[in-house]
Design a protein around this motif. Structure first.
Motif, short mmCIF file in Angstrom:
data_model
loop_
_atom_site.label_atom_id
_atom_site.label_comp_id
_atom_site.label_asym_id
_atom_site.label_seq_id
_atom_site.Cartn_x
_atom_site.Cartn_y
_atom_site.Cartn_z
N GLN A 183 19.37 77.85 94.20
CA GLN A 183 18.95 78.63 93.04
C GLN A 183 18.75 77.78 91.78
O GLN A 183 18.63 78.34 90.70
CB GLN A 183 19.98 79.73 92.75
N PHE A 184 18.69 76.50 91.90
CA PHE A 184 18.49 75.65 90.74
C PHE A 184 17.01 75.61 90.42
O PHE A 184 16.21 75.05 91.15
CB PHE A 184 19.03 74.25 91.03
N ARG A 185 16.63 76.23 89.33
CA ARG A 185 15.22 76.37 88.97
C ARG A 185 14.82 75.36 87.89
O ARG A 185 15.68 74.73 87.28
CB ARG A 185 14.97 77.79 88.44
N THR A 186 13.54 75.25 87.67
CA THR A 186 13.02 74.34 86.65
C THR A 186 13.63 74.65 85.29
O THR A 186 14.01 73.74 84.55
CB THR A 186 11.48 74.45 86.57
N GLU A 187 13.77 75.93 84.97
CA GLU A 187 14.37 76.32 83.69
C GLU A 187 15.81 75.81 83.59
O GLU A 187 16.24 75.35 82.53
CB GLU A 187 14.34 77.84 83.51
N ASP A 188 16.54 75.90 84.68
CA ASP A 188 17.92 75.40 84.70
C ASP A 188 17.94 73.88 84.48
O ASP A 188 18.78 73.37 83.76
CB ASP A 188 18.60 75.72 86.04
N ALA A 189 17.01 73.19 85.13
CA ALA A 189 16.93 71.74 84.99
C ALA A 189 16.67 71.35 83.55
O ALA A 189 17.26 70.39 83.03
CB ALA A 189 15.84 71.18 85.90
N ARG A 190 15.78 72.08 82.88
CA ARG A 190 15.46 71.76 81.49
C ARG A 190 16.68 71.93 80.59
O ARG A 190 16.82 71.20 79.60
CB ARG A 190 14.30 72.62 81.01
N TYR A 237 14.71 64.84 79.26
CA TYR A 237 13.35 65.31 79.06
C TYR A 237 12.65 64.67 77.87
O TYR A 237 11.44 64.49 77.89
CB TYR A 237 13.32 66.84 78.93
N HIS A 238 13.37 64.29 76.83
CA HIS A 238 12.72 63.69 75.67
C HIS A 238 11.98 62.39 76.04
O HIS A 238 11.02 62.02 75.41
CB HIS A 238 13.73 63.44 74.53
N ARG A 239 12.40 61.74 77.08
CA ARG A 239 11.76 60.50 77.52
C ARG A 239 10.35 60.76 78.05
O ARG A 239 9.51 59.88 78.02
CB ARG A 239 12.57 59.84 78.63
N TYR A 240 10.12 61.95 78.55
CA TYR A 240 8.86 62.24 79.23
C TYR A 240 7.90 63.06 78.38
O TYR A 240 6.79 63.33 78.81
CB TYR A 240 9.14 62.95 80.54
N LYS A 241 8.28 63.46 77.19
CA LYS A 241 7.40 64.27 76.34
C LYS A 241 6.11 63.55 76.00
O LYS A 241 5.07 64.15 75.89
CB LYS A 241 8.12 64.69 75.06
N ALA A 242 6.20 62.24 75.83
CA ALA A 242 5.02 61.48 75.42
C ALA A 242 4.06 61.21 76.56
O ALA A 242 2.91 60.83 76.34
CB ALA A 242 5.45 60.16 74.80
N ILE A 243 4.48 61.44 77.77
CA ILE A 243 3.63 61.18 78.94
C ILE A 243 2.67 62.35 79.11
O ILE A 243 3.07 63.50 79.19
CB ILE A 243 4.46 60.99 80.22
N LYS A 244 1.38 62.05 79.20
CA LYS A 244 0.37 63.08 79.41
C LYS A 244 -0.31 62.83 80.74
O LYS A 244 -0.67 61.68 81.04
CB LYS A 244 -0.64 63.10 78.28
N LEU A 245 -0.49 63.85 81.51
CA LEU A 245 -1.16 63.71 82.80
C LEU A 245 -2.66 63.78 82.59
O LEU A 245 -3.16 64.59 81.81
CB LEU A 245 -0.70 64.81 83.75
N ALA A 246 -3.39 62.96 83.30
CA ALA A 246 -4.85 62.93 83.17
C ALA A 246 -5.48 64.12 83.86
O ALA A 246 -4.96 64.71 84.74
CB ALA A 246 -5.40 61.63 83.76
#
Length: 117
Positions: free
Chosen positions: A94-101, A108-117
């Protein structure tokens, strides 16, 4: 006595050959080290929680106490496994994406600047 023992451990810094040399005399630690095969699990792996849950269930439901010999242990495990498979026991993950966030917000702050093409 087993010729080789396979250890599956997490990446905790206390898990390693150095621990043998801290606990035993060098000659004995060396003998033990030659008989061990180390496998380290990934640092961030939700599957590990599932495996730990299954091992906990096995320990509590099948073994529960000291077992006298290998044959008895194998018999207990086989019986437990057959019964569990017959009941088609499933893991309700039951571990969901919302729980992970929430739980992993510091990452997560490390990945905010990454943009997917």
């Amino acid at each position: 006595m087993a010729e080789k023992v396979v250890l599956v451990t997490d990446n905790l810094k206390t898990h390693g050959l150095h621990a043998l040399y801290e606990a035993f005399e060098p000659e004995q630690a060396g003998r033990l080290a030659r008989r061990l095969e180390w496998h380290f699990t990934p640092e961030h792996a939700s599957w590990l929680n599932v495996a730990e849950s299954e091992l906990s269930a096995l320990s509590l439901q099948a073994v529960g106490r000291r077992v006298g010999n290998c044959e008895e242990l194998v018999t207990k495990i086989n019986f437990w496994e057959q019964e569990r498979n017959q009941r088609q026991v499933r893991i309700d993950w039951q571990f969901r994406t919302e729980d992970a966030r929430i739980k992993l917000r510091r990452l997560y702050h490390r990945y905010k600047a990454i943009k997917l093409a």
